[in-house]
Write an enzyme that holds these catalytic residues in place. Structure first.
Site, PDB file in Angstrom:
ATOM      1  CB  SER A 138     -51.012 -42.015  -0.421  1.00 56.23           C
ATOM      2  OG  SER A 138     -52.314 -41.542  -0.129  1.00 56.23           O
ATOM      3  CE1 TYR A 151     -52.093 -42.406  -5.459  1.00 51.32           C
ATOM      4  CE2 TYR A 151     -53.400 -42.620  -3.451  1.00 51.32           C
ATOM      5  CZ  TYR A 151     -52.352 -42.043  -4.144  1.00 51.32           C
ATOM      6  OH  TYR A 151     -51.570 -41.096  -3.530  1.00 51.32           O
ATOM      7  CE  LYS A 155     -48.696 -43.340  -4.291  1.00 47.98           C
ATOM      8  NZ  LYS A 155     -47.340 -42.764  -4.388  1.00 47.98           N
TER       9      LYS A 155
END
Length: 253
Positions: A138, A151, A155
């Site tokens: 991402s 998150y 990531k």
């Protein structure tokens, strides 16, 4: 010749969203595709459509992730390509993230891909075969919004892992790359917008108007790029985490 002719491709999180788009694109390019995920009601018909296989798996469970790799090997004799597309995007800031939420993100977005890569690379090494891996990461791993703290942490770890594993196995002819994808229109994103941002049916159109290209990223476009990275057409490229986004990282207005 198709790009993935005579390749066996395992797609984690392959039952919907970007994963399903990758599965379809890989099948169009000649691959035998194994999709994994938790929802048989999506996986079974998709596998039937593609002439491949669906393996129920939860990437947050290491035993389940490893078993999905073994199931694919048992059925087709090998895995040539892996795509880590499973992901969790629930929200949390630095201040309100609980240990449980943090662990969920690490389990799905980092630990699962780690042990799937481990299992696939072990099979490639056992056979002395080349292979390719693409991790769906991402653009948020470079910083992201405040409400994506766990998150982003996971990531960013996956981006580092991508480079580390690529370096470790470059002389084994195993190429490992990642895509830092931007805001993408998927079923999962729709559910996330509704659950966490009170979005209604018009959120896509409003979002599109704020973006440089006038649209959200499209899963099928990402899938075509992933297939290219999996295929010999991408040459010797390995250890790259490529921006697949319409915003330029570091650019300021």
């Amino acid at each position: 010749m198709t790009l993935l002719s005579d390749r066996v491709v395992l797609v984690s999180g392959g039952t919907q969203g970007v994963g399903a788009a990758v599965a379809r694109a890989a099948a169009r390019e000649g691959a035998t595709v194994v999709v994994t995920g938790r929802r048989a009601e999506l996986g079974d018909p998709l596998a039937a459509e593609l002439g491949g296989a669906y393996v129920p798996a939860d990437v947050s469970d290491v035993a389940s992730a490893r078993a999905s790799v073994q199931a694919a090997i048992d059925r087709y004799g090998r895995i040539d390509c892996l795509v880590n597309a499973a992901g969790l995007t629930s929200r949390g800031t630095l201040l309100d993230t609980t240990p449980e939420l943090f662990d969920q993100h690490i389990a799905v977005n980092l630990r699962g891909p780690f042990f799937l890569m481990q299992a696939v690379v072990r099979d490639l090494l056992r056979r002395g075969a080349p292979g390719t891996i693409v991790n769906i990461i991402s653009s948020s791993e470079l910083g992201g919004q405040p409400f994506l703290a766990p998150y982003v942490a996971a990531k960013a770890g996956l981006a580092g892992l991508t480079r580390n594993a690529a370096h470790a196995h470059r002389f084994d002819r195993i190429r490992i790359n990642g895509l830092d994808i931007g805001w993408t229109d998927t079923e999962g994103e729709d559910a996330t917008q509704r659950a966490f941002h009170a979005a209604d049916d018009g959120w896509r159109e409003r979002a599109a108007k704020t973006l440089p290209m006038g649209k959200l990223g499209q899963a099928d476009e990402i899938a075509d790029f992933v297939v290219f990275l999996l295929s010999p057409r991408s040459g010797v490229v390995t250890g790259s985490v490529l921006d697949w986004d319409q915003n330029v990282q570091g650019g300021l207005d």
